[in-house]
Design a protein around this motif. Structure first.
Motif, PDB file in Angstrom:
ATOM      1  N   TRP B  68       0.851  -1.150   0.088  1.00 48.75           N
ATOM      2  CA  TRP B  68      -0.066   0.031  -0.125  1.00 48.75           C
ATOM      3  C   TRP B  68       0.646   1.331   0.045  1.00 48.75           C
ATOM      4  N   HIS B  69       1.974   1.280   0.937  1.00 51.02           N
ATOM      5  CA  HIS B  69       2.797   2.460   0.874  1.00 51.02           C
ATOM      6  C   HIS B  69       3.514   2.916  -0.346  1.00 51.02           C
ATOM      7  N   PHE B  70       3.932   1.795  -1.101  1.00 49.69           N
ATOM      8  CA  PHE B  70       4.626   1.919  -2.165  1.00 49.69           C
ATOM      9  C   PHE B  70       4.048   2.476  -3.247  1.00 49.69           C
ATOM     10  N   TRP B  71       2.515   1.917  -3.441  1.00 51.59           N
ATOM     11  CA  TRP B  71       1.218   2.494  -4.381  1.00 51.59           C
ATOM     12  C   TRP B  71       1.027   3.875  -4.040  1.00 51.59           C
ATOM     13  N   PHE B  72       1.075   4.287  -2.610  1.00 47.58           N
ATOM     14  CA  PHE B  72       0.556   5.677  -2.293  1.00 47.58           C
ATOM     15  C   PHE B  72       1.828   6.551  -2.779  1.00 47.58           C
ATOM     16  N   THR B  73       3.110   6.559  -2.519  1.00 51.94           N
ATOM     17  CA  THR B  73       4.186   7.071  -2.766  1.00 51.94           C
ATOM     18  C   THR B  73       4.534   7.260  -4.163  1.00 51.94           C
ATOM     19  N   GLY B  74       4.550   5.938  -4.827  1.00 51.81           N
ATOM     20  CA  GLY B  74       5.111   6.015  -6.217  1.00 51.81           C
ATOM     21  C   GLY B  74       4.254   6.237  -7.289  1.00 51.81           C
ATOM     22  N   GLN B  75       2.736   6.082  -7.009  1.00 53.52           N
ATOM     23  CA  GLN B  75       1.953   6.285  -7.822  1.00 53.52           C
ATOM     24  C   GLN B  75       0.735   7.352  -7.759  1.00 53.52           C
ATOM     25  N   PHE B  76       0.377   7.165  -6.457  1.00 48.48           N
ATOM     26  CA  PHE B  76      -0.557   8.259  -6.013  1.00 48.48           C
ATOM     27  C   PHE B  76      -0.142   9.593  -5.932  1.00 48.48           C
ATOM     28  N   LEU B  77       0.853   9.697  -5.123  1.00 49.25           N
ATOM     29  CA  LEU B  77       1.334  11.227  -4.966  1.00 49.25           C
ATOM     30  C   LEU B  77       1.736  11.967  -6.333  1.00 49.25           C
ATOM     31  N   PRO B  78       2.370  11.384  -7.280  1.00 46.38           N
ATOM     32  CA  PRO B  78       2.444  12.150  -8.568  1.00 46.38           C
ATOM     33  C   PRO B  78       1.167  12.520  -9.036  1.00 46.38           C
ATOM     34  N   LEU B  79      -0.107  11.616  -9.079  1.00 47.25           N
ATOM     35  CA  LEU B  79      -1.059  12.022  -9.437  1.00 47.25           C
ATOM     36  C   LEU B  79      -1.835  13.076  -8.585  1.00 47.25           C
ATOM     37  N   TRP B  80      -1.516  12.723  -7.303  1.00 46.78           N
ATOM     38  CA  TRP B  80      -2.192  13.823  -6.273  1.00 46.78           C
ATOM     39  C   TRP B  80      -1.374  15.439  -6.758  1.00 46.78           C
ATOM     40  N   PHE B  81      -0.144  15.411  -7.212  1.00 44.04           N
ATOM     41  CA  PHE B  81       0.356  16.890  -7.417  1.00 44.04           C
ATOM     42  C   PHE B  81      -0.506  17.445  -8.681  1.00 44.04           C
ATOM     43  N   ILE B  82      -0.673  16.322  -9.676  1.00 39.19           N
ATOM     44  CA  ILE B  82      -1.333  16.577 -10.815  1.00 39.19           C
ATOM     45  C   ILE B  82      -2.964  17.370 -10.563  1.00 39.19           C
ATOM     46  N   ILE B  83      -3.409  16.524  -9.653  1.00 39.13           N
ATOM     47  CA  ILE B  83      -4.806  16.927  -9.128  1.00 39.13           C
ATOM     48  C   ILE B  83      -4.742  18.373  -8.312  1.00 39.13           C
ATOM     49  N   LEU B  84      -3.575  18.549  -7.797  1.00 34.94           N
ATOM     50  CA  LEU B  84      -3.490  19.972  -6.786  1.00 34.94           C
ATOM     51  C   LEU B  84      -3.437  21.069  -8.065  1.00 34.94           C
ATOM     52  N   CYS B  85      -2.704  20.686  -9.123  1.00 36.36           N
ATOM     53  CA  CYS B  85      -2.368  21.797  -9.870  1.00 36.36           C
ATOM     54  C   CYS B  85      -3.554  22.048 -10.606  1.00 36.36           C
ATOM     55  N   VAL B  86      -4.417  20.956 -10.904  1.00 35.41           N
ATOM     56  CA  VAL B  86      -5.820  21.120 -11.984  1.00 35.41           C
ATOM     57  C   VAL B  86      -6.523  22.180 -11.041  1.00 35.41           C
ATOM     58  N   LEU B  87      -6.541  21.770  -9.614  1.00 32.38           N
ATOM     59  CA  LEU B  87      -7.450  22.569  -8.695  1.00 32.38           C
ATOM     60  C   LEU B  87      -7.012  24.137  -8.679  1.00 32.38           C
ATOM     61  N   PHE B  88      -5.764  24.040  -8.447  1.00 31.78           N
ATOM     62  CA  PHE B  88      -5.289  25.533  -8.588  1.00 31.78           C
ATOM     63  C   PHE B  88      -5.544  26.157  -9.706  1.00 31.78           C
ATOM     64  N   ASN B  89      -5.323  25.727 -11.096  1.00 32.52           N
ATOM     65  CA  ASN B  89      -5.777  26.343 -12.085  1.00 32.52           C
ATOM     66  C   ASN B  89      -7.298  26.857 -12.135  1.00 32.52           C
ATOM     67  N   ILE B  90      -8.247  25.843 -11.821  1.00 30.95           N
ATOM     68  CA  ILE B  90      -9.559  26.233 -12.042  1.00 30.95           C
ATOM     69  C   ILE B  90      -9.893  27.263 -10.732  1.00 30.95           C
ATOM     70  N   TYR B  91      -9.294  27.339  -9.716  1.00 29.98           N
ATOM     71  CA  TYR B  91      -9.798  28.045  -8.707  1.00 29.98           C
ATOM     72  C   TYR B  91      -9.097  29.850  -9.218  1.00 29.98           C
ATOM     73  N   ILE B  92      -8.051  29.638  -9.688  1.00 30.78           N
ATOM     74  CA  ILE B  92      -7.345  30.756 -10.081  1.00 30.78           C
ATOM     75  C   ILE B  92      -8.073  31.322 -11.282  1.00 30.78           C
ATOM     76  N   ASP B  93      -8.401  30.576 -12.055  1.00 31.78           N
ATOM     77  CA  ASP B  93      -9.174  31.186 -13.365  1.00 31.78           C
ATOM     78  C   ASP B  93     -10.687  31.760 -12.777  1.00 31.78           C
ATOM     79  N   ARG B  94     -11.205  31.317 -11.907  1.00 33.98           N
ATOM     80  CA  ARG B  94     -12.523  31.668 -11.422  1.00 33.98           C
ATOM     81  C   ARG B  94     -12.275  32.899 -10.852  1.00 33.98           C
ATOM     82  N   HIS B  95     -11.383  32.903  -9.980  1.00 27.34           N
ATOM     83  CA  HIS B  95     -10.949  34.187  -8.919  1.00 27.34           C
ATOM     84  C   HIS B  95     -10.671  35.149  -9.905  1.00 27.34           C
ATOM     85  N   THR B  96      -9.880  34.968 -11.102  1.00 29.99           N
ATOM     86  CA  THR B  96      -9.369  35.845 -11.971  1.00 29.99           C
ATOM     87  C   THR B  96     -10.688  36.403 -12.670  1.00 29.99           C
ATOM     88  N   GLU B  97     -11.595  35.564 -13.094  1.00 24.64           N
ATOM     89  CA  GLU B  97     -12.775  36.271 -13.810  1.00 24.64           C
ATOM     90  C   GLU B  97     -13.550  36.854 -12.989  1.00 24.64           C
TER      91      GLU B  97
END
Lengths: 509, 108
Positions: B68-97
């Motif tokens: 489980w820990h190997f999956w979380f660190t090696g596979q989920f965390l990079p995905l989590w970083f992508i999700i964070l970046c998507v959320l950031f962009n969505i919120y910044i886009d809305r905030h800017t508008e």
């Protein structure tokens, strides 16, 4: 190297791949297309992401990461995390603001933001040091691949490889080859994933998405041979893991050639979304690298040829290619893998040597030594500087100080301890001034090299500030130095504080 | 909004009222999610370890055949970083508008 001898088919594929980039670049130029730098045609968010990913991919991603995972198992996932998580920092703290600041290179930003030629000179020197360290790791990768291709030893391989890569940079420059980063990324991803799919298929694991299907192989490794690839703290402590990971993250957000992607983009919203695509494309490769390491361990154990620790460390940096050889893949497929690794290293070297040479001729010679230098003089100097820098890199690479990913990590530590704090406070704290940034960057350089400088008589220093992982304490310390020195000295010019407030952070008013 | 006699000095901990306040809130939220998932999980892994190597509940559990820990660190965390970046962009886009006075989107 056990399988000495000339590897003709892989060599032909590597040569053909490199030549095809020149042909494609010349055709693109003759059709008047260029997606390189300012004024390029619009390439879209996905195309922009592919450019970010191809700009990022180097021998460290392609070869070094697999090698360290092979040696250290779970511990080396710090590289996977550090080199993806750093993009979060880059996106949320830097990308938009750098764009609104509107300077072209790291020395330009530091020099203008802090209104100081001395700060510009120091940051130019640091950028060049980063380029040299980063290139050393690439040269090691090129040297090991060339040694394998030609069936010779590392020394001959690295000398031959250095001549070829410098020749390649010069020929591309003379012919004016346009750089197609989308094509580059496509070659890199295909050449990394295709052999991995073939390996997974041969070994009987889920091959359609090999980067997510090698879990069973980790379990087989443990059950059949008692090798625990996934033990969390077998190769390093929690502190060492966190220090390494954090260093790679702040280094990512402080590397000049990564930051420079955001100085000149036509549209910041597209640039932000391109970064997400870029991170996805990078992750595709980073999800796959551990699979190579696991398959290498498995193939060795099954063949009963587990090497000694020394032998393993010597071949780790080429283990990705060795795995393909051990797995019995056809030579043309191994050639594709080697071509991907060579391309990644070549394009990284080309980018870093050219930007390092430009910095020498512009930031140091033109700005400080001879402000009346003509464009012709500057160009001639830059060309000479490419060769000189490559010579320095070759000298270091003849006796490489560590593994590819470790050498690269030192460049990240240096960036994280110097450029990252200079940008972070430069953007987010108007009171930061030139005295602060100069003191901070110099402190950062000393901290980065504290372990080799003071480690012999102060062992605690080497424990707290390891050479590859010094930024966990280093970056906060440098930020502290910058804050204290800035507060003790007069504030920066009023115009700069107003510019930051009204342009960089006041664009919505 | 701003006091004309005392020009604002940029400081991430004292953001300007208006756009910058919201932007900084989004930044800190993303950074919290970034640090907790990554460094926080490694800390928990160490806390729950039953041997010096770190063997424990997370190394025994499996997910998609990965420890489980190997999956979380090696596979989920990079995905989590992508999700964070998507959320950031969505919120910044809305905030800017939301804060944009210019309907031609030149703020991009």
């Amino acid at each position: 190297m056990t399988d000495a001898g000339f590897n003709l088919i892989p060599l032909m594929i590597v040569a053909a791949t490199l030549a095809s980039f020149i042909v494609a670049g010349l055709r693109a130029r003759s059709q008047g297309m260029s997606d390189y730098g300012l004024g390029g045609r619009y390439i879209g968010r996905i195309g922009g992401g592919a450019a970010i990913a191809s700009n990022w991919m180097s021998a460290a991603s392609f070869l070094g990461m697999g090698g360290l995972l092979y040696l250290q198992g779970y511990y080396a996932l710090a590289y996977v995390i550090g080199w993806t998580g750093g993009y979060v920092l880059l996106l949320v703290l830097m990308a938009g603001q750098i764009r609104r600041f509107g300077k072209y290179t790291a020395p330009d930003f530091v020099g203008d933001r802090y209104a100081s030629p001395a700060a510009r000179l120091i940051s130019a020197g640091i950028s060049i040091m980063i380029s040299i360290i980063y290139c050393t790791a690439q040269f090691k990768g090129i040297g090991m691949i060339f040694a394998w291709l030609f069936g010779t030893d590392y020394r001959n391989g690295v000398i031959l490889g250095a001549c070829v890569v410098v020749g390649y940079v010069i020929i591309s420059g003379v012919l004016g080859v346009a750089r197609n980063q989308q094509l580059q990324y496509t070659v890199l991803i295909v050449s990394f994933i295709l052999p991995l799919m073939a390996l997974a298929y041969k070994l009987g694991y889920f091959w359609a998405l090999p980067q997510f299907g090698y879990g069973v192989a980790i379990q087989d490794l443990k059950r059949e041979f008692g090798i625990n690839f996934a033990a969390p703290f077998a190769s390093g402590t929690l502190f060492q893991w966190v220090a390494l990971c954090f260093t790679l993250m702040v280094g990512t957000a402080g590397l000049p050639h990564v930051l420079s992607r955001f100085y000149v983009v036509p549209n910041i919203r597209d640039a932000r979304w391109s970064l997400v695509w870029g991170l996805f494309f990078i992750a595709l490769i980073y999800w796959s690298a551990p699979a190579y390491a696991v398959f290498a361990k498995l193939l060795e154990a099954r063949a009963g040829t587990v090497p000694s620790a020394d032998a393993a460390a010597r071949m780790a940096d080429i283990v990705v290619i060795k795995t393909a050889v051990m797995g019995g893949l056809p030579p043309w497929m191994i050639g594709i893998l080697a071509a991907g690794a060579t391309s990644a290293a070549f394009f990284t070297v080309a980018g870093l040597l050219i930007s390092g040479a430009a910095s020498l001729s512009h930031d140091i010679y033109y700005r400080l030594i001879n402000p009346r230098a003509s464009e012709t003089t500057k160009m001639a100097l830059a060309k000479g500087a490419v060769v000189a820098l490559a010579g320095v890199v070759l000298l270091i690479a003849l006796n490489p100080p560590g593994l590819i990913a470790e050498i690269t990590a030192v460049a990240f530590a240096l960036a994280g301890n110097t450029i990252f704090p200079a940008f972070l406070l430069g953007i987010w704290w108007g009171r930061a001034n030139r005295h602060g940034v100069i003191a901070g960057m110099l402190t950062g350089v000393v901290i980065t090299f504290a372990a080799p400088l003071f480690g012999s008589f102060l062992p605690a220093v080497a424990g707290i500030l390891p050479l590859t992982s010094s930024a966990l304490f280093g970056a906060p310390l440098v930020i502290g130095v910058m804050v204290v020195v800035s507060l003790l000295t007069p504030p920066p010019p009023e115009e700069m504080r107003r510019f930051l407030s009204e342009q960089v952070h006041g664009h919505m008013e | 909004m701003r006091d004309e006699r005392e020009p604002y000095n940029v400081n991430i901990f004292r953001p300007k009222k208006g756009y910058m306040t919201g932007e900084v809130a989004i930044i800190f939220a993303v950074l919290l999610g970034w640090a907790m998932a990554n460094f926080g999980f490694q800390g928990v892994l160490r806390l729950l370890a039953e041997s010096p190597d770190g063997e424990g509940i997370f190394t025994r559990l499996t997910f998609l055949a990965f420890p489980w820990h190997f999956w979380f660190t090696g596979q989920f965390l990079p995905l989590w970083f992508i999700i964070l970046c998507v959320l950031f962009n969505i919120y910044i886009d809305r905030h800017t508008e939301k804060h944009s006075h210019r309907r031609d989107r030149t703020h991009d």
